[in-house]
Design a protein around this motif. Structure first.
Motif, PDB file in Angstrom:
ATOM      1  N   VAL A 138       0.843  -1.193   0.000  1.00 35.71           N
ATOM      2  CA  VAL A 138       0.000   0.000   0.000  1.00 35.71           C
ATOM      3  C   VAL A 138       0.882   1.249   0.000  1.00 35.71           C
ATOM      4  N   LYS A 139       0.529   2.179  -0.880  1.00 31.37           N
ATOM      5  CA  LYS A 139       1.230   3.449  -0.968  1.00 31.37           C
ATOM      6  C   LYS A 139       0.198   4.519  -1.287  1.00 31.37           C
ATOM      7  N   GLY A 140       0.090   5.509  -0.429  1.00 35.61           N
ATOM      8  CA  GLY A 140      -0.923   6.537  -0.643  1.00 35.61           C
ATOM      9  C   GLY A 140      -2.300   6.028  -0.259  1.00 35.61           C
ATOM     10  N   HIS A 141      -3.280   6.126  -1.176  1.00 39.85           N
ATOM     11  CA  HIS A 141      -4.658   5.736  -0.913  1.00 39.85           C
ATOM     12  C   HIS A 141      -5.060   4.560  -1.809  1.00 39.85           C
ATOM     13  N   ILE A 142      -5.782   3.617  -1.219  1.00 37.67           N
ATOM     14  CA  ILE A 142      -6.285   2.475  -1.996  1.00 37.67           C
ATOM     15  C   ILE A 142      -7.536   2.919  -2.756  1.00 37.67           C
ATOM     16  N   ARG A 143      -7.596   2.582  -4.031  1.00 35.49           N
ATOM     17  CA  ARG A 143      -8.786   2.852  -4.835  1.00 35.49           C
ATOM     18  C   ARG A 143      -9.721   1.635  -4.665  1.00 35.49           C
ATOM     19  N   MET A 144     -10.632   1.711  -3.678  1.00 35.32           N
ATOM     20  CA  MET A 144     -11.392   0.551  -3.215  1.00 35.32           C
ATOM     21  C   MET A 144     -12.190  -0.125  -4.337  1.00 35.32           C
ATOM     22  N   LEU A 145     -13.044   0.613  -5.002  1.00 34.07           N
ATOM     23  CA  LEU A 145     -13.901   0.008  -6.031  1.00 34.07           C
ATOM     24  C   LEU A 145     -13.077  -0.535  -7.196  1.00 34.07           C
ATOM     25  N   GLN A 146     -12.147   0.268  -7.670  1.00 28.84           N
ATOM     26  CA  GLN A 146     -11.334  -0.166  -8.802  1.00 28.84           C
ATOM     27  C   GLN A 146     -10.446  -1.351  -8.422  1.00 28.84           C
ATOM     28  N   ASN A 147      -9.941  -1.361  -7.179  1.00 31.62           N
ATOM     29  CA  ASN A 147      -9.102  -2.469  -6.736  1.00 31.62           C
ATOM     30  C   ASN A 147      -9.909  -3.766  -6.671  1.00 31.62           C
ATOM     31  N   GLU A 148     -11.162  -3.640  -6.220  1.00 35.35           N
ATOM     32  CA  GLU A 148     -11.999  -4.835  -6.150  1.00 35.35           C
ATOM     33  C   GLU A 148     -12.242  -5.414  -7.529  1.00 35.35           C
ATOM     34  N   ARG A 149     -12.540  -4.557  -8.498  1.00 32.59           N
ATOM     35  CA  ARG A 149     -12.800  -5.049  -9.855  1.00 32.59           C
ATOM     36  C   ARG A 149     -11.539  -5.597 -10.521  1.00 32.59           C
ATOM     37  N   LYS A 150     -10.415  -4.906 -10.306  1.00 38.09           N
ATOM     38  CA  LYS A 150      -9.191  -5.267 -11.016  1.00 38.09           C
ATOM     39  C   LYS A 150      -8.439  -6.424 -10.359  1.00 38.09           C
ATOM     40  N   ASN A 151      -8.464  -6.480  -8.993  1.00 42.44           N
ATOM     41  CA  ASN A 151      -7.633  -7.455  -8.297  1.00 42.44           C
ATOM     42  C   ASN A 151      -8.432  -8.516  -7.532  1.00 42.44           C
ATOM     43  N   ILE A 152      -9.432  -8.080  -6.723  1.00 41.79           N
ATOM     44  CA  ILE A 152     -10.162  -9.052  -5.898  1.00 41.79           C
ATOM     45  C   ILE A 152     -10.938 -10.019  -6.778  1.00 41.79           C
ATOM     46  N   VAL A 153     -11.695  -9.481  -7.735  1.00 36.52           N
ATOM     47  CA  VAL A 153     -12.491 -10.357  -8.621  1.00 36.52           C
ATOM     48  C   VAL A 153     -11.575 -11.291  -9.407  1.00 36.52           C
ATOM     49  N   ALA A 154     -10.420 -10.801  -9.810  1.00 34.01           N
ATOM     50  CA  ALA A 154      -9.485 -11.618 -10.585  1.00 34.01           C
ATOM     51  C   ALA A 154      -8.596 -12.486  -9.697  1.00 34.01           C
ATOM     52  N   LYS A 155      -8.834 -12.423  -8.367  1.00 29.56           N
ATOM     53  CA  LYS A 155      -8.079 -13.208  -7.389  1.00 29.56           C
ATOM     54  C   LYS A 155      -6.576 -12.906  -7.420  1.00 29.56           C
ATOM     55  N   ARG A 156      -6.289 -11.641  -7.697  1.00 27.42           N
ATOM     56  CA  ARG A 156      -4.887 -11.201  -7.633  1.00 27.42           C
ATOM     57  C   ARG A 156      -4.686 -10.543  -6.275  1.00 27.42           C
ATOM     58  N   TYR A 157      -4.616 -11.352  -5.250  1.00 29.30           N
ATOM     59  CA  TYR A 157      -4.566 -10.842  -3.878  1.00 29.30           C
ATOM     60  C   TYR A 157      -3.213 -10.226  -3.512  1.00 29.30           C
TER      61      TYR A 157
END
Length: 410
Positions: A138-157
Motif C-alpha cells: 500500500v502506498k498513498g490511498h487504496i482505490r477501493m472500487l477499482q481495486n476490487e474489480r481489477k484485483n479481488i475479482v481476478a483473485k490477484r490478492y
C-alpha cells in the motif's frame, strides 16, 4: 516564386501586396537608385500571397556561409543567449516554402539556440506527480472500487491499486525538454558525422542529457500545448518555448530529423544582428570580461566596449562589406563620435572622474566589418586589440577598421 539577394529589388512600382512583407521595404537605399521594394540585411522566406513566395539570400548565395559555425560562436557567453531570440522569427501558421538553399539554416538555428538555453539549467525543477499503479504494498490511498474489480475479482490478492503523489523531477516540463533534447541529439549527431569541428555542441548536448537521466520522454502530442513555463524560472520558460518549436518543426516525429527536405517553414533572420552576435562571441572568447555588450549611454547603445588596464575602446559592427576598400560613411563616424563623448559610456570604460567640464579623452573608435571570407578563425585570440587596429582611418583621428570574415565551408 521570387528569389533575391541582399539589397536586391523586388519591384520599382508601388504595390500594396508587398507592404506587409518583412524581407523587403519601400525605400531608396542608394542615391543613384530608384525607389522600390528592396531587401536589406534580412534573409529568409515568406509568403507574398497564397500563391507567391519570396526568398532572400545572402549576397553570393548561402551554400558557402558556415551558419553552424556562426551559431556556435554566438553562444560563447551566456549574455548572447538572452539576446539571440531577437535575430529571427518563425511562422508555423503558414505552409512551408520550397527553398532548398535555406534548409541548412533553419534547423540548426533552432536547435543550437535551444541547446544553449538549456545548458544554463543547472538543477531540474521538481513538483508532485500523481501516480495510479497496481502495487505489492500500500502506498498513498487504496482505490477501493477499482481495486476490487481489477484485483479481488481476478483473485490477484498480491496486488493493490493505489493512488499516490511523489515529489519528482519527472514532471511534464522536464519530459518535454527531454523529448526535444533527443530530437536535437539525432540532428546534431548527423552534423558531427559530416564535420568534426561541430563536436563541441555534441558534448554540450550530452552534458545536458545527463541532467535529465531520471526523466522520461513520455510526452503526448495533446499535452504539449498545456505545458507552460513560469516567470520565476527564466531559463525554463525560454527552453520550453524552444522545445515546442523543435517538436513542431520536425512534425513531432523523430524520424523526420534525418530527412532531407527542400521546404522550409517561413522565417526571417537578421544577418546584421547575427553578425553582431557572431563578432561578440569571437571577442568574448579572446577577451572575456574585458568586453561588455550593448551598454546604455545617453547617445545610444554601442555594440561593444573594451576595458583593460592599458587600453580602452568603443567598438561597433557594421554589416557592410564595402569597407574593405572604401572609407567609412559619414553617419558611422558621427555615431561613434557621439559615443566617444558620452559621459555614461566613458565612465563604463574607466573614465570615472569625467564630467561636462573635462577635456575629451582620445578614445579609439573601432569599426568591425565583414570581408570576403576564408576558413573559420578567430582573429582576436592571441592578439591584443590595439595591435589589430593598424593604421587609423585616412583623415580621421582615432578611427580604425578591423575586418572579420564570415566563416565559410570549403
Amino acid at each position: 516564386m521570387h528569389i533575391l539577394e541582399e539589397h536586391g529589388c523586388l519591384s520599382e512600382q508601388p504595390n500594396d501586396k508587398y507592404n506587409h512583407l518583412s524581407l523587403v521595404s519601400w525605400n531608396k537605399p542608394v542615391e543613384n537608385q530608384p525607389w522600390g521594394y528592396y531587401a536589406s540585411f534580412i534573409i529568409g522566406a515568406e509568403w507574398i500571397d497564397e500563391q507567391e513566395a519570396l526568398i532572400v539570400m545572402t549576397k553570393g548565395g548561402l551554400e558557402h556561409v558556415d551558419f553552424l559555425q556562426m551559431f556556435m560562436s554566438c553562444f560563447s557567453s551566456d549574455l548572447a543567449v538572452d539576446e539571440f531570440s531577437k535575430i529571427y522569427t518563425i511562422d508555423f501558421d503558414k505552409p512551408a516554402i520550397e527553398a532548398p538553399a535555406l534548409r541548412s539554416v533553419v534547423s540548426p538555428l533552432i536547435v543550437f539556440h535551444f541547446l544553449n538555453v538549456i545548458s544554463r539549467i543547472k538543477t531540474l525543477k521538481k513538483d508532485y506527480v500523481h501516480y495510479s499503479e497496481n502495487l505489492k504494498k500500500v502506498k498513498g490511498h487504496i482505490r477501493m472500487l477499482q481495486n476490487e474489480r481489477k484485483n479481488i475479482v481476478a483473485k490477484r490478492y498480491d496486488r493493490i491499486l493505489c493512488d499516490y503523489d511523489e515529489y519528482s523531477v519527472d514532471i511534464p516540463e522536464n519530459r518535454l525538454l527531454k523529448k526535444a533534447l533527443l530530437f536535437s541529439q539525432k540532428f546534431i549527431t548527423n552534423l558531427v558525422a559530416s564535420k568534426k569541428s561541430y563536436a563541441p555542441i555534441l558534448f554540450k548536448l550530452t552534458k545536458s542529457l545527463s541532467l535529465f537521466e531520471n526523466v522520461s520522454d513520455d510526452v503526448q502530442y495533446s499535452e504539449v500545448g498545456n505545458i507552460k513555463g513560469h516567470k520565476l524560472f527564466k531559463e525554463y520558460a525560454e527552453a520550453i518555448r524552444l522545445a515546442k518549436i523543435i517538436l513542431r518543426h520536425f512534425d513531432y516525429n523523430i524520424q523526420n530529423v534525418s530527412l532531407e527536405n527542400s521546404k522550409v517553414v517561413p522565417f526571417t533572420l537578421d544577418m546584421s544582428l547575427l553578425y553582431e552576435h557572431y563578432v561578440f562571441g569571437l571577442l568574448y572568447q579572446a577577451y572575456n570580461n574585458k568586453i561588455s555588450y550593448q551598454s546604455k549611454g545617453k547617445t545610444g547603445y554601442p555594440d561593444f566596449l573594451f576595458k583593460s588596464d592599458s587600453y580602452r575602446a568603443i567598438l561597433d559592427t557594421k554589416y557592410i562589406p564595402k569597407y574593405d576598400d572604401m572609407s567609412l560613411d559619414t553617419y558611422v563616424i558621427r555615431q561613434l563620435c557621439g559615443y566617444a563623448r558620452d559621459i555614461r559610456i566613458l565612465k563604463k570604460i574607466g573614465y570615472e572622474d569625467i564630467d561636462e567640464k573635462s577635456d575629451i579623452p582620445n578614445v579609439p573608435c573601432i569599426i568591425i566589418y565583414p570581408e570576403e571570407g576564408d576558413l573559420f578563425c578567430n582573429p582576436f585570440i592571441g592578439n591584443r586589440l590595439e595591435n589589430l587596429c593598424g593604421k587609423p582611418e585616412n583623415g580621421i583621428l582615432h578611427f580604425y577598421k578591423i575586418p572579420v570574415s564570415l566563416p565559410t565551408i570549403k
